[in-house]
Structure formats: structure tokens, C-alpha cells
Design a protein around this motif. Structure first.
Motif, PDB file in Angstrom:
ATOM      1  N   LYS A  35      80.169   9.220   7.317  1.00 56.45           N
ATOM      2  CA  LYS A  35      80.625   8.286   8.364  1.00 56.45           C
ATOM      3  C   LYS A  35      81.208   9.006   9.583  1.00 56.45           C
ATOM      4  O   LYS A  35      81.401   8.407  10.632  1.00 56.45           O
ATOM      5  N   ASP A  36      81.547  10.284   9.403  1.00 53.89           N
ATOM      6  CA  ASP A  36      82.125  11.036  10.532  1.00 53.89           C
ATOM      7  C   ASP A  36      81.044  11.678  11.400  1.00 53.89           C
ATOM      8  O   ASP A  36      81.355  12.277  12.425  1.00 53.89           O
ATOM      9  N   LEU A  37      79.798  11.607  10.954  1.00 52.65           N
ATOM     10  CA  LEU A  37      78.769  12.435  11.592  1.00 52.65           C
ATOM     11  C   LEU A  37      77.899  11.684  12.600  1.00 52.65           C
ATOM     12  O   LEU A  37      77.531  10.530  12.378  1.00 52.65           O
ATOM     13  N   VAL A  38      77.595  12.370  13.675  1.00 54.88           N
ATOM     14  CA  VAL A  38      76.674  11.848  14.685  1.00 54.88           C
ATOM     15  C   VAL A  38      75.509  12.829  14.794  1.00 54.88           C
ATOM     16  O   VAL A  38      75.713  14.034  14.942  1.00 54.88           O
ATOM     17  N   MET A  39      74.297  12.298  14.687  1.00 57.55           N
ATOM     18  CA  MET A  39      73.108  13.144  14.758  1.00 57.55           C
ATOM     19  C   MET A  39      72.489  13.064  16.154  1.00 57.55           C
ATOM     20  O   MET A  39      72.163  11.981  16.620  1.00 57.55           O
ATOM     21  N   PRO A  40      72.370  14.197  16.836  1.00 56.65           N
ATOM     22  CA  PRO A  40      71.725  14.202  18.154  1.00 56.65           C
ATOM     23  C   PRO A  40      70.197  14.288  18.021  1.00 56.65           C
ATOM     24  O   PRO A  40      69.693  14.995  17.152  1.00 56.65           O
ATOM     25  N   TYR A  41      69.497  13.589  18.898  1.00 58.79           N
ATOM     26  CA  TYR A  41      68.026  13.637  18.929  1.00 58.79           C
ATOM     27  C   TYR A  41      67.513  13.896  20.335  1.00 58.79           C
ATOM     28  O   TYR A  41      68.043  13.354  21.298  1.00 58.79           O
ATOM     29  N   MET A  55      65.289  26.248  18.342  1.00 62.08           N
ATOM     30  CA  MET A  55      66.044  25.384  17.420  1.00 62.08           C
ATOM     31  C   MET A  55      65.127  25.028  16.241  1.00 62.08           C
ATOM     32  O   MET A  55      64.668  23.888  16.108  1.00 62.08           O
ATOM     33  N   PRO A  56      64.877  26.027  15.368  1.00 66.98           N
ATOM     34  CA  PRO A  56      63.960  25.794  14.256  1.00 66.98           C
ATOM     35  C   PRO A  56      64.441  24.631  13.385  1.00 66.98           C
ATOM     36  O   PRO A  56      65.641  24.446  13.206  1.00 66.98           O
ATOM     37  N   GLY A  57      63.462  23.892  12.884  1.00 65.75           N
ATOM     38  CA  GLY A  57      63.823  22.775  12.003  1.00 65.75           C
ATOM     39  C   GLY A  57      64.019  21.468  12.753  1.00 65.75           C
ATOM     40  O   GLY A  57      64.148  20.412  12.144  1.00 65.75           O
ATOM     41  N   LEU A  58      64.052  21.537  14.090  1.00 70.06           N
ATOM     42  CA  LEU A  58      64.219  20.302  14.879  1.00 70.06           C
ATOM     43  C   LEU A  58      62.999  20.094  15.754  1.00 70.06           C
ATOM     44  O   LEU A  58      62.235  21.031  16.006  1.00 70.06           O
ATOM     45  N   LYS A  59      62.827  18.879  16.225  1.00 75.54           N
ATOM     46  CA  LYS A  59      61.713  18.609  17.123  1.00 75.54           C
ATOM     47  C   LYS A  59      62.094  17.528  18.128  1.00 75.54           C
ATOM     48  O   LYS A  59      63.141  16.893  17.997  1.00 75.54           O
ATOM     49  N   ARG A  60      61.241  17.358  19.123  1.00 73.46           N
ATOM     50  CA  ARG A  60      61.432  16.237  20.051  1.00 73.46           C
ATOM     51  C   ARG A  60      60.671  15.032  19.514  1.00 73.46           C
ATOM     52  O   ARG A  60      59.551  15.160  19.043  1.00 73.46           O
ATOM     53  N   PHE A  61      61.286  13.868  19.636  1.00 69.09           N
ATOM     54  CA  PHE A  61      60.691  12.644  19.095  1.00 69.09           C
ATOM     55  C   PHE A  61      60.146  11.742  20.202  1.00 69.09           C
ATOM     56  O   PHE A  61      60.816  11.549  21.227  1.00 69.09           O
ATOM     57  N   SER A  62      58.964  11.191  19.954  1.00 77.11           N
ATOM     58  CA  SER A  62      58.534  10.089  20.819  1.00 77.11           C
ATOM     59  C   SER A  62      59.332   8.864  20.384  1.00 77.11           C
ATOM     60  O   SER A  62      59.970   8.880  19.317  1.00 77.11           O
ATOM     61  N   ASP A  64      58.348   6.000  19.224  1.00 78.32           N
ATOM     62  CA  ASP A  64      57.888   5.449  17.941  1.00 78.32           C
ATOM     63  C   ASP A  64      58.304   6.325  16.766  1.00 78.32           C
ATOM     64  O   ASP A  64      58.699   5.823  15.711  1.00 78.32           O
ATOM     65  N   GLU A  65      58.228   7.653  16.965  1.00 77.45           N
ATOM     66  CA  GLU A  65      58.673   8.558  15.891  1.00 77.45           C
ATOM     67  C   GLU A  65      60.171   8.405  15.635  1.00 77.45           C
ATOM     68  O   GLU A  65      60.635   8.474  14.502  1.00 77.45           O
ATOM     69  N   LEU A  66      60.899   8.188  16.716  1.00 78.11           N
ATOM     70  CA  LEU A  66      62.353   8.056  16.566  1.00 78.11           C
ATOM     71  C   LEU A  66      62.712   6.829  15.725  1.00 78.11           C
ATOM     72  O   LEU A  66      63.621   6.898  14.890  1.00 78.11           O
ATOM     73  N   ILE A  67      61.990   5.749  15.921  1.00 79.03           N
ATOM     74  CA  ILE A  67      62.283   4.533  15.153  1.00 79.03           C
ATOM     75  C   ILE A  67      62.124   4.798  13.646  1.00 79.03           C
ATOM     76  O   ILE A  67      62.989   4.433  12.842  1.00 79.03           O
ATOM     77  N   ILE A  68      61.043   5.490  13.293  1.00 78.09           N
ATOM     78  CA  ILE A  68      60.822   5.812  11.872  1.00 78.09           C
ATOM     79  C   ILE A  68      61.946   6.703  11.351  1.00 78.09           C
ATOM     80  O   ILE A  68      62.498   6.497  10.269  1.00 78.09           O
ATOM     81  N   GLU A  69      62.315   7.681  12.178  1.00 75.93           N
ATOM     82  CA  GLU A  69      63.400   8.605  11.819  1.00 75.93           C
ATOM     83  C   GLU A  69      64.726   7.846  11.629  1.00 75.93           C
ATOM     84  O   GLU A  69      65.479   8.101  10.692  1.00 75.93           O
ATOM     85  N   LEU A  70      65.001   6.922  12.523  1.00 79.00           N
ATOM     86  CA  LEU A  70      66.275   6.195  12.453  1.00 79.00           C
ATOM     87  C   LEU A  70      66.351   5.330  11.204  1.00 79.00           C
ATOM     88  O   LEU A  70      67.420   5.182  10.603  1.00 79.00           O
ATOM     89  N   GLU A  71      65.205   4.767  10.818  1.00 81.02           N
ATOM     90  CA  GLU A  71      65.212   3.973   9.585  1.00 81.02           C
ATOM     91  C   GLU A  71      65.573   4.873   8.407  1.00 81.02           C
ATOM     92  O   GLU A  71      66.313   4.475   7.506  1.00 81.02           O
ATOM     93  N   GLU A  72      65.075   6.112   8.455  1.00 81.17           N
ATOM     94  CA  GLU A  72      65.376   7.046   7.369  1.00 81.17           C
ATOM     95  C   GLU A  72      66.855   7.452   7.359  1.00 81.17           C
ATOM     96  O   GLU A  72      67.510   7.412   6.314  1.00 81.17           O
TER      97      GLU A  72
END
Ligand code: PBG
Length: 333
Positions: A35-41, A55-62, A64-72
Motif C-alpha cells: 500500500k506504500d508503493l507507487v509504480m512509475p510507467y 533500465m533493463p527489465g522495464l519498457k515503454r507502454f502503449s 492499450d498495453e498499459l491497461i493490461i498491465e494495470l489490471e495485473e
């Protein structure tokens, strides 16, 4: 510090309290919750590149991709995200006009998020670096000076635009003077009385933002130019606390210290001088340092990430912005 008298060994044996995990947990002074954490995208236009160098392990989201990610991540318990747009170079200009376009990448994302993931709170950066040809957080006049008062005017209009599109938390990260005051007044005037201002109030001129500037595409624009005329000199503590307290007086609801790991003394000092919640931003360079060493198996990734976050909390942070948020949410589950 309380007055401390000790009869010493063997009345004191510190190891009694470190003897087993139950005791350790019982006396643990710091908690870390999802609950303390904020994830930057990082956001991208559909036709732009996903890969973020450095920044290995991260990517830029379109979007539509962001919506799928946010649900996760919602299912992992993360409720708040920050979004940073990489806009098309052709849309950048001297005046950052794209920042006030109601169909810009951030506004389109906000509308879609509100529709598809209404329970996610989105923190929107207020700064012009993503929108200007010069890569500065403010507009640059002919003599090369960042125009403070013109910039905060634009930022306050950005705040209203984002609030109109569903943003609940605006986050001025520009370090111009008086921006929180003008943003607060403008939001009130436009009847956005409940929009939270999370101010990047003690924001240092740090070398650790470098991978972020790559991700946003502002690094080449900025070139050799530095942000030293507005971001705080990393040698200064009292100035940093004063800046945060000024923002508090101007109407900020949450104060932020940034970066986090080398700035624990600032977090701690601010904690002792305010009743506002404090956020700390473990920035891109801090992420990459840990990530590269983990990938080389120089240390245990999970242990190091957790140590870094617990220490930031121990210093006094209530909220942490971290690119590790998603991973950590899985571990904490
Ligand atoms: C934009 C902004 C920056 C970061 C957040 N908002 C970069 C900067 O000030 O140059 C840095 C975040 C990071 O490094 O992860 N004003």
C-alpha cells in the motif's frame, strides 16, 4: 535521543532480541506494505520503441498495453501509479504546447484508465521537459533563462487539464518558485477542490535521473545544459527542507524527497519538521544500479531491493515511488 544509562554486559545482551525470527519480527521497527508503493510507467505512442536503454527489465507502454498491465498490478495490490509520456519529437516546441493539448498522450491515457481501471489512482507529473525542444522543466527564453512565472502559468493549466481527464493526484516536479500556490489557486477556481498536490518539493539536481531522461527522450534535447538553476544543489540540506516547507505553506498535500537512497538524511530531517505525508522517489539511476548488479549476480536481487526500500521507510518515508514496485508486490503477497 533519550537519556541512556546502561549497566552493560551481561545485563545487556543485544543478541537476545536477534535470537530468532519470531523475536526479530516482534521488535522490528519498520514495515513495508504494498500500500506504500507507487509504480512509475513510461508511456509511448503506438508506433514508438518499447525498449528503454539503461533500465533493463522495464519498457515503454502503449495505452492499450498499459491497461493490461494495470489490471495485473491491481491484482497484486498496487493502487497508485505515476505516468510519464515519451511524446513524438515533432510535437515538441519552445512553449511545450503539447502539454496543453487535451488529446495528448497523458490525457488519452487518463481517459482510458478511468474507464477500464477506475480504482487505480494516477499521479501525473507537472513539468515541461517531456514537451519542450530544450528538455528543460520550464520554458526557456531567448537569453537562455528559464522563465519561472510563464512556466507556472502553463503548469497550472496542465493541472486543470489532467484533473478534467480524471487525474486525482498532480505532481509538480519542475522546481519553479510559486508553482504549488498557483496550481492550488487555479484548481480551486476551477472547482477541483479534492485534487491532491504531491509536490516534488525537495528535488535535487541529481546525476541519477540520467536513465529516466533516456526513457523520456529528453536527454539529447537537454544536452550539456543542467537543471542547476532550479533543482537543489545536492550539498544543501537546510535549503531542501525550506523548499519543502514553502510548498507545504503554498498548499501541497504530500511532500517528496528525490532521489531517495543517498538522501535519507533529507527524508529524516523533513519527517521531523512536517506533519505532511512524505514520499520518496527511488529514481531511475538508483533502479539501474541495483538492477545491473543483480543481473550480474553480484548480489541477491530480492534481498538488496528489500533492504533499500526498508531503509527508505526507516528514514521516514510514508510512500515510495519505485520501479521495483511490481516485483516487490509479488514478493509481499
Ligand atoms: C521530470 C522528472 C524527472 C524525474 C521525474 N520527473 C527528471 C528530471 O528532473 O530531469 C526523474 C525520475 C527518475 O530518474 O526516475 N521533471
Amino acid at each position: 535521543m533519550k537519556h541512556f544509562y546502561s549497566r552493560g554486559f551481561p545485563f545487556h545482551r543485544g543478541r537476545r532480541l536477534r535470537n530468532n525470527k519470531n523475536i526479530c519480527d516482534l521488535v522490528s521497527e519498520t514495515n513495508l506494505s504494498v500500500k506504500d508503493l507507487v509504480m512509475p510507467y513510461f508511456l509511448r505512442e503506438d508506433n514508438d520503441e518499447t525498449k528503454i536503454s539503461n533500465m533493463p527489465g522495464l519498457k515503454r507502454f502503449s495505452i492499450d498495453e498499459l491497461i493490461i498491465e494495470l489490471e495485473e498490478i491491481e491484482s497484486l495490490g498496487i493502487k497508485t501509479v505515476a505516468i510519464f509520456p515519451k511524446i513524438n519529437e515533432k510535437k515538441k516546441d519552445d512553449q511545450a504546447s503539447e502539454s496543453l493539448n487535451e488529446d495528448n498522450l497523458v490525457c488519452r491515457s487518463l481517459r482510458k484508465i478511468q474507464k477500464k481501471c477506475p480504482n487505480i489512482s494516477v499521479v501525473c507529473d507537472l513539468a515541461l521537459d517531456a514537451y519542450t525542444t530544450k528538455g528543460h522543466d520550464g520554458v526557456v527564453d531567448k537569453s537562455g533563462v528559464i522563465n519561472n512565472d510563464q512556466t507556472i502559468e502553463i503548469l497550472s493549466n496542465m493541472a486543470v487539464l489532467f484533473a478534467t481527464n480524471g487525474c486525482k493526484i498532480v505532481a509538480p516536479s519542475d522546481m519553479m518558485d510559486g508553482r504549488v500556490k498557483i496550481i492550488r489557486e487555479t484548481l480551486e477556481k476551477k472547482n477541483f477542490k479534492d485534487t491532491v498536490i504531491l509536490s516534488y518539493s525537495s528535488k535535487f539536481s541529481s546525476n541519477f535521473y540520467s536513465p529516466f531522461r533516456d526513457a523520456l527522450g529528453s536527454k539529447t534535447n537537454l544536452g550539456d545544459s543542467s537543471k542547476n538553476t532550479y533543482q537543489i544543489n545536492f550539498k544543501n540540506k537546510r535549503e531542501a527542507i525550506k523548499e519543502s516547507l514553502e510548498d507545504q505553506h503554498e498548499g501541497a498535500d504530500i511532500l517528496m524527497v528525490k532521489p531517495a537512497m543517498y538522501y535519507l538524511d533529507i527524508i529524516n530531517e523533513l519527517k521531523n519538521n512536517t506533519f505532511c505525508p512524505i514520499a520518496a522517489y527511488q529514481v531511475s539511476g538508483e533502479y539501474s544500479m541495483i538492477k545491473y548488479l543483480s543481473d550480474k549476480q553480484i548480489f541477491n536481487h530480492r534481498d538488496v531491493v528489500l533492504e533499500s526500500l526498508y531503509c527508505i521507510k526507516r528514514a521516514g518515508a510514508d510512500i515510495i515511488f519505485t520501479y521495483f514496485a511490481k516485483e516487490v508486490a509479488k514478493w509481499l503477497k
